[in-house]
Design a protein around this motif. Sequence first.
Motif, mmCIF file in Angstrom:
data_model
loop_
_atom_site.group_PDB
_atom_site.id
_atom_site.type_symbol
_atom_site.label_atom_id
_atom_site.label_comp_id
_atom_site.label_asym_id
_atom_site.label_seq_id
_atom_site.Cartn_x
_atom_site.Cartn_y
_atom_site.Cartn_z
ATOM 1 N N LYS A 149 -4.730 2.078 -0.474
ATOM 2 C CA LYS A 149 -3.370 2.238 -0.998
ATOM 3 C C LYS A 149 -3.000 3.713 -1.082
ATOM 4 O O LYS A 149 -3.769 4.518 -1.626
ATOM 5 C CB LYS A 149 -3.240 1.639 -2.405
ATOM 6 N N TYR A 155 5.938 1.203 -1.155
ATOM 7 C CA TYR A 155 6.709 0.133 -1.798
ATOM 8 C C TYR A 155 6.712 -1.074 -0.876
ATOM 9 O O TYR A 155 6.541 -0.939 0.338
ATOM 10 C CB TYR A 155 8.149 0.567 -2.124
ATOM 11 N N ASP A 156 6.861 -2.267 -1.507
ATOM 12 C CA ASP A 156 6.897 -3.520 -0.755
ATOM 13 C C ASP A 156 5.759 -3.636 0.264
ATOM 14 O O ASP A 156 5.952 -4.086 1.389
ATOM 15 C CB ASP A 156 8.241 -3.699 -0.024
ATOM 16 N N GLY A 157 4.596 -3.206 -0.109
ATOM 17 C CA GLY A 157 3.432 -3.407 0.748
ATOM 18 C C GLY A 157 3.266 -2.392 1.883
ATOM 19 O O GLY A 157 2.274 -2.442 2.604
ATOM 20 N N VAL A 183 -9.863 -8.293 -3.701
ATOM 21 C CA VAL A 183 -10.011 -9.407 -4.648
ATOM 22 C C VAL A 183 -9.708 -10.726 -3.929
ATOM 23 O O VAL A 183 -8.593 -10.896 -3.424
ATOM 24 C CB VAL A 183 -9.034 -9.234 -5.854
ATOM 25 N N PHE A 185 -8.392 -13.520 -4.482
ATOM 26 C CA PHE A 185 -7.689 -14.192 -5.588
ATOM 27 C C PHE A 185 -7.248 -15.610 -5.246
ATOM 28 O O PHE A 185 -7.053 -15.946 -4.087
ATOM 29 C CB PHE A 185 -6.494 -13.353 -6.042
ATOM 30 N N GLU A 188 -1.425 -14.996 -7.150
ATOM 31 C CA GLU A 188 -0.831 -13.759 -7.658
ATOM 32 C C GLU A 188 0.206 -14.167 -8.698
ATOM 33 O O GLU A 188 1.063 -15.011 -8.435
ATOM 34 C CB GLU A 188 -0.177 -12.974 -6.533
ATOM 35 N N PHE A 257 -3.715 -10.577 -10.528
ATOM 36 C CA PHE A 257 -4.447 -11.534 -9.702
ATOM 37 C C PHE A 257 -5.160 -12.510 -10.621
ATOM 38 O O PHE A 257 -5.746 -12.093 -11.628
ATOM 39 C CB PHE A 257 -5.521 -10.832 -8.858
ATOM 40 N N ASN A 267 -2.917 -5.900 -11.057
ATOM 41 C CA ASN A 267 -2.759 -5.229 -9.758
ATOM 42 C C ASN A 267 -1.945 -3.964 -9.946
ATOM 43 O O ASN A 267 -2.426 -2.864 -9.725
ATOM 44 C CB ASN A 267 -2.106 -6.186 -8.751
HETATM 45 P P1 ADP Z 1 3.237 -2.523 -3.440
HETATM 46 O O1 ADP Z 1 3.245 -1.429 -4.437
HETATM 47 O O2 ADP Z 1 3.638 -2.076 -2.084
HETATM 48 O O3 ADP Z 1 3.940 -3.768 -3.917
HETATM 49 P P2 ADP Z 1 0.683 -3.795 -4.101
HETATM 50 O O4 ADP Z 1 -0.322 -2.922 -4.728
HETATM 51 O O5 ADP Z 1 1.401 -4.763 -4.988
HETATM 52 O O6 ADP Z 1 1.704 -2.906 -3.255
HETATM 53 O O7 ADP Z 1 -0.008 -4.614 -2.940
HETATM 54 C C1 ADP Z 1 0.740 -5.478 -2.092
HETATM 55 C C2 ADP Z 1 -0.025 -6.767 -1.868
HETATM 56 O O8 ADP Z 1 -1.292 -6.497 -1.248
HETATM 57 C C3 ADP Z 1 -0.402 -7.496 -3.130
HETATM 58 O O9 ADP Z 1 0.657 -8.256 -3.622
HETATM 59 C C4 ADP Z 1 -1.579 -8.352 -2.646
HETATM 60 O O10 ADP Z 1 -1.139 -9.470 -1.915
HETATM 61 C C5 ADP Z 1 -2.295 -7.396 -1.728
HETATM 62 N N1 ADP Z 1 -3.334 -6.649 -2.487
HETATM 63 C C6 ADP Z 1 -3.163 -5.479 -3.153
HETATM 64 N N2 ADP Z 1 -4.310 -5.074 -3.751
HETATM 65 C C7 ADP Z 1 -5.241 -5.999 -3.472
HETATM 66 C C8 ADP Z 1 -6.634 -6.161 -3.797
HETATM 67 N N3 ADP Z 1 -7.309 -5.251 -4.511
HETATM 68 N N4 ADP Z 1 -7.252 -7.268 -3.335
HETATM 69 C C9 ADP Z 1 -6.611 -8.188 -2.580
HETATM 70 N N5 ADP Z 1 -5.312 -8.077 -2.227
HETATM 71 C C10 ADP Z 1 -4.618 -7.019 -2.653
#
Ligand code: ADP
Length: 384
Positions: A149, A155-157, A183, A185, A188, A257, A267
């Motif tokens: 990350k 933003y938005d993935g 994770v 999971f 979510e 999660f 998260n």
């Molecule tokens: P953004 O800030 O762009 O929304 P996120 O941190 O929410 O980013 O991550 C986007 C998506 O990626 C999450 O909603 C999830 O589906 C996946 N994700 C993020 N972190 C993890 C993790 N540690 N393990 C598994 N999936 C993850």
Amino acid sequence: MNYFSSNFKLGILGGGQLGKMLLYNTRKFDIYTCVLDPSNEAPSKIACDEFYQGDLMDYETVYNFGKKVNTLTIEIENVNIEALKALEKEGINVYPSAKTLESIQNKAKQKLFYVDHNLPTSNFSRYAYKDEILTAIKHETLDFPFVWKSAQFGYDGNGVKIVRSHSDLDDLPNVECITEELVPFKNELAVIVARNVKGHVKVFPVVEMEFHPEANQVEYVICPARISEEVAKKAEFIALKTSAAFEHVGLLAVEMFQTQDDEILINEVAPRPHNSGHQTIEANYTSQFEQHIRAILDLPLGSTANKVGGIMVNLVGAEGHTGEVFYENIETIMEMDGVTPHIYGKKQTRPFRKMGHVTIVHEDINEARKIAQEVKQKIKVISK
Ligand code: ADP
């Protein structure tokens, strides 16, 4: 303080769809608003009293805008924090505070905050540059798979990537970042907590989010979440604990999660209205947007209970379509009972751009989920 039909001015940093939906409520209450956004075609432009075009990361621009208002809020986290600190010193109410935003803006700082406050989150490491990740892999202090990350401005993935092998590292930018344990999971979940200036708190029911497998964007937000009472209680408890730790004013959306053994891991959080709360406009006694306004003005918080089950479907630009937008079959979905489209007002579509959303309400959440799927299959955001 009298906010209603008065000289009071509320400033909003950011003029996107979240701002536009906040403004439905300032209109309802006749509260005067000023909006700052970099785009002259911002969705909020039509709904505020004064609109200013400018860079939200520029000190002077944010400071000068803030001086025009009594209370300042945000609808996007990427704003100039130093300007907010200066405004706070000069007596402008800034909600969420510069301090809250500072702990959230950078994902590495945000993760450290959870650790410091004993809040559950996945294990992580921080890196100043991409090269440090390569070194960590070489020295076997970091193993595949992991989640990469960007520390800032994702933003938005789009600042997130699941890294399963060396080749996945190729197109990652060389920026400050974190890596997290992947994770596996079950679900979510998200919980939105509202906290007003006095510290009174109300919590919205837990929602469940279903994601688009490729775009990493939410496809369905489902409320109430189809989870056990026990898991819902746990998620609510952790959201409230997170809210208490931040001492934020306004909304705090806590994304979580649910692990395979029903533990809850945080998260990330957002100190503002959130995509996981759009269905509250139609499905709850008080919408998240109205609640944010109530919270930052230190008004009594409204009931967060659901009137009915609600599902939100994001309307994102279809793949292969860029240009002037057209909402194909919008009238077909409007014939369906309990279906309401929201069009944000962006004139140009591009693949996966958030252009609007549709809310589906129904007494029975499983029935609502079926209708939501039909809505999703019918309506298309395409170019003319
Ligand atoms: P953004 O800030 O762009 O929304 P996120 O941190 O929410 O980013 O991550 C986007 C998506 O990626 C999450 O909603 C999830 O589906 C996946 N994700 C993020 N972190 C993890 C993790 N540690 N393990 C598994 N999936 C993850």
